[in-house]
Write a protein that holds these residues in place. Structure first.
Motif, short mmCIF file in Angstrom:
data_model
loop_
_atom_site.label_atom_id
_atom_site.label_comp_id
_atom_site.label_asym_id
_atom_site.label_seq_id
_atom_site.Cartn_x
_atom_site.Cartn_y
_atom_site.Cartn_z
N GLU A 1 8.43 14.94 10.25
CA GLU A 1 9.35 15.21 11.59
C GLU A 1 10.63 15.76 10.66
OE1 GLU A 1 10.08 12.74 15.39
OE2 GLU A 1 10.69 11.66 13.59
N ILE B 1 4.15 10.88 9.46
CA ILE B 1 4.67 11.47 10.60
C ILE B 1 6.14 11.63 10.42
CG2 ILE B 1 5.18 11.56 13.07
CD1 ILE B 1 2.06 10.83 13.43
N VAL C 1 3.47 13.42 3.52
CA VAL C 1 2.44 14.06 4.27
C VAL C 1 1.18 14.06 3.41
CG1 VAL C 1 1.98 16.35 5.40
CG2 VAL C 1 4.12 15.10 5.69
N THR D 1 4.93 16.68 16.54
CA THR D 1 4.76 16.80 14.98
C THR D 1 3.49 16.90 14.51
OG1 THR D 1 6.78 15.39 14.59
CG2 THR D 1 5.45 15.81 12.59
N LEU D 2 2.58 16.24 15.16
CA LEU D 2 1.09 16.30 14.75
C LEU D 2 0.65 17.70 15.30
CD1 LEU D 2 -0.41 12.94 15.82
CD2 LEU D 2 -0.21 13.75 13.61
N ILE E 1 1.58 20.05 12.29
CA ILE E 1 0.69 19.76 11.02
C ILE E 1 -0.62 20.43 11.30
CG2 ILE E 1 -0.51 17.88 9.83
CD1 ILE E 1 1.81 16.29 10.28
N LYS F 1 10.37 4.77 9.51
CA LYS F 1 11.23 5.93 9.88
C LYS F 1 12.56 5.85 9.33
CE LYS F 1 12.09 9.49 13.45
NZ LYS F 1 11.89 9.84 14.85
N LEU G 1 -0.20 6.96 8.65
CA LEU G 1 0.18 7.77 9.49
C LEU G 1 1.82 8.10 9.84
CD1 LEU G 1 -1.02 10.36 10.76
CD2 LEU G 1 -1.71 8.84 12.65
N TYR H 1 6.01 12.49 18.13
CA TYR H 1 4.92 12.36 17.49
C TYR H 1 3.69 13.24 17.55
CZ TYR H 1 6.51 7.72 15.30
OH TYR H 1 7.11 6.80 14.67
N ASN H 2 3.63 13.51 18.96
CA ASN H 2 2.56 14.61 19.24
C ASN H 2 3.15 15.96 18.87
OD1 ASN H 2 0.93 12.76 20.64
ND2 ASN H 2 2.17 13.16 22.57
#
Length: 617
Positions: A344, A340, A163, A41-42, A45, A222, A336, A38-39
């Motif tokens: 991803e 994500i 997104v 991917t963030l 973004i 997911k 969120l 996740y980190n």
């Protein structure tokens, strides 16, 4: 209970498909890195959002301003209560004016931050979708062989839209909630550390509840995104294969498989929504508990003179403001997680290596004469079983090379290597003596033209579809190419002639007519190297006779590679490569091979009988 319900759908029975992917993993480039956390991917973004730093800064300023004003209003009301209980009513109009200004400022700042953030979000998503589409067209053929078209389309639509919706609303909500929470706690501690401590009693309960919920909803969201991509791929596949489904009466089987995939989406979506639905219930209950604690203990303290009534009122309101951002954060957290999961999947595609990335140090191929050589070339799609083994031959400029052999012999694979859709595992392929591994694919393919077995026509006019061979061609050049391919006569009989609109795939005209347009497109491209892959396989004998002149004119002076079963085309070839089991078992002219016992003689004998049968019919 939840695991038992979901597990059967994680490993469903094999479903009926119209055309299984061969799982081609050969692109012969570096293995693509995939987004896994996740980190990361963030961070990706943020790299898009950072392009609008100035406006994003204004949004954040408005968020800070609106959060500050939302904290100021309750404080002003509490202080007013203490003031007016002890007199001082003459300041009442001034207080109302100030309070009105605070609420107006809050409304204006909230409106501006939402409008500006929507602008940033839409531009960000626009760039993401454009980058993804552009990147897709730069990826090698093996990437598309490994995936269904509908699954790729899902990344351009569903995942990007996920997104978009999150950036439009959730981003501001999360940041605002964090600021409000920090500000609320700070003011509460300043007013009364004891009451603040009592308010914090519910925090561990909130944390435990949220942990339990998000640990279950994250994987479910997911799973839903993944299942949605699979469903889109299945829908696209079944719509493309309607003729085959009906021909084999497989409608019910396809409907059952769709229901199974749809049920998988329903199940993951159901549990994701049900579990995330506990969030507002949990937060409201804890909010009421916190309110009761503060009101009860605060009342006791007020009676003993430890705090004022106004302070209690401020605290009661701040208690609500303390749990409200937690509630908002909890609600937005699930949104969120879903965004994500979608992002991803988008970045997973963007992380794939493009064809150009494999061409480091490669140079453009200048105008070629058309000499082609294969020297000891071997290739495997899956890295295990060789599809081509030790292919060696040479073609002089202007020669016509016919590839013959049974299905699965490796004819189309050989052409795929020549076009650099794939890279050989061993050996060397050269054009005019230059190793193709050192030239750019674009410069190679710009000097080639293709007439494939499955002709694809775009939605548009016939003129535009022919012009696809050379976009700067004039209308006169387009018509000359059509005349050379013997397509002009049928085109002029259509409503609108060359401006007749075709639907995607060329529906509305026959398969033979589509092949004629493909040949006209190749003639217009004026290539040095020509590839005909079963170019006349879908054309009747009469139509084939009509286009032989066009094909001969097209092939004259050009190095041509022809995959064909028709003996007329094979006999005229300067060189015939007879393939079987991924190897060249014979090569030579028709006269040299026809009289020699072997595979070619057998193919010729069978082909003559087939053509005689067609003529008799």
């Amino acid at each position: 209970m939840l695991k038992e319900l979901i597990e059967p759908f994680r490993h469903p029975r094999p479903a009926f498909t119209l055309g299984e992917s061969r799982g081609l993993s050969s692109g012969r480039g570096p293995k693509a890195a995939k987004a896994k956390d996740y980190n990361g991917t963030l961070a990706r973004i943020w790299s898009y959002l950072a392009k609008r730093r100035a406006k994003l800064g204004l949004v954040l300023f408005m968020v800070v301003l609106s959060s500050g004003l939302s904290l100021l209003a309750p404080y002003m009301i509490g202080r007013a209560v203490d003031t007016y209980l002890g007199g001082g009513g003459e300041h009442w109009p001034r207080f109302l004016g100030a309070l009105t200004a605070v609420y107006v400022g809050y409304a204006v700042s909230s409106w501006l931050q939402n409008i500006w953030m929507i602008d940033i979000a839409q531009e960000t998503v626009y760039r993401m979708r454009t980058d993804l589409f552009r990147h897709l067209h730069r990826l090698p053929i093996p990437f598309f062989n490994r995936r269904q078209q509908g699954e790729i389309m899902s990344r351009l639509t569903n995942d990007i839209e996920s997104v978009s919706s999150t950036l439009n609303s959730s981003a501001i909500q999360i940041f605002s909630s964090v600021l409000t929470l920090v500000g609320t706690v700070s003011v509460m501690l300043w007013l009364s550390p004891l009451l603040t401590l009592l308010t914090f009693i519910v925090v561990p309960l909130m944390a435990l509840g949220m942990r339990w919920i998000t640990r279950r909803t994250g994987p479910l969201f997911k799973e839903r995104q993944r299942s949605m991509g699979e469903l889109n791929g299945f829908i696209e596949e079944t719509l493309s294969g309607q003729r085959l489904i009906k021909a084999f009466s497989q409608e019910e089987r396809v409907i059952e498989d769709f229901a199974e995939r749809n049920r998988r989406i329903m199940l993951s979506g159901y549990w994701a929504q049900v579990i995330s639905g506990f969030i507002p219930k949990l937060m409201n209950s804890l909010n009421n508990l916190s309110f009761a604690i503060v009101a009860g203990v605060g009342g006791i303290l007020a009676v003993h003179g430890s705090v004022t009534v106004g302070t209690i009122l401020v605290f009661v309101e701040y208690t609500r403001q303390f749990t409200r951002p937690l509630n908002d954060l909890a609600n937005q957290w699930n949104t969120l997680l879903s965004a994500i999961a979608g992002a991803e999947r988008v970045f997973e595609v963007l992380a794939e290596e493009t064809e150009a990335a494999w061409e480091k140090g490669a140079s453009a191929l200048p105008a070629v004469q058309g000499a082609v050589s294969f020297q000891g070339v071997s290739f495997s799609y899956d890295g295990e079983r060789e599809n081509l083994s030790d292919i060696t031959f040479k073609a002089k400029p202007g020669e016509t090379v016919a590839l013959v052999g049974p299905t699965g012999a490796g004819k189309t694979t050989l052409i795929g290597l020549l076009c650099r859709f794939y890279e050989p595992d061993k050996g060397q392929i050269a054009v005019d003596g230059r190793d193709l591994s050192g030239v750019t694919r674009e410069s190679l393919r710009s000097q080639m033209a293709f007439v494939l077995q499955d002709t694809f026509l775009f939605k548009g006019t016939i003129r535009d579809n022919i012009r696809y061979g050379r976009l700067d061609a004039s209308d006169e050049e387009v018509e000359r190419a059509a005349i050379a391919a013997n397509a002009h006569s049928f085109i002029t009989r259509l409503p609108g002639g060359y401006d007749h609109m075709l639907e995607t795939g060329g529906s509305g005209i026959s398969q033979g007519q589509r092949q004629l347009l493909a040949i006209a497109r190749a003639i217009l491209a004026d290539p040095a190297i020509l590839v005909l892959d079963e170019a006349t396989s879908s054309i009747d004998t009469v139509t084939e006779v009509k286009i032989q002149e066009g094909l001969l004119a097209l092939m004259k002076g050009r190095t041509s590679f022809v995959i064909a079963h028709r003996l007329g085309t094979i006999r005229r070839a300067d060189r015939i490569l007879v393939m079987q089991g991924g190897r060249i078992v014979q090569q030579g002219t028709h006269e040299e091979l026809a009289g020699v016992p072997g595979l070619y003689a057998e193919l010729v004998s069978g082909g003559e009988e087939e053509e005689q049968g067609e003529d008799h019919h």
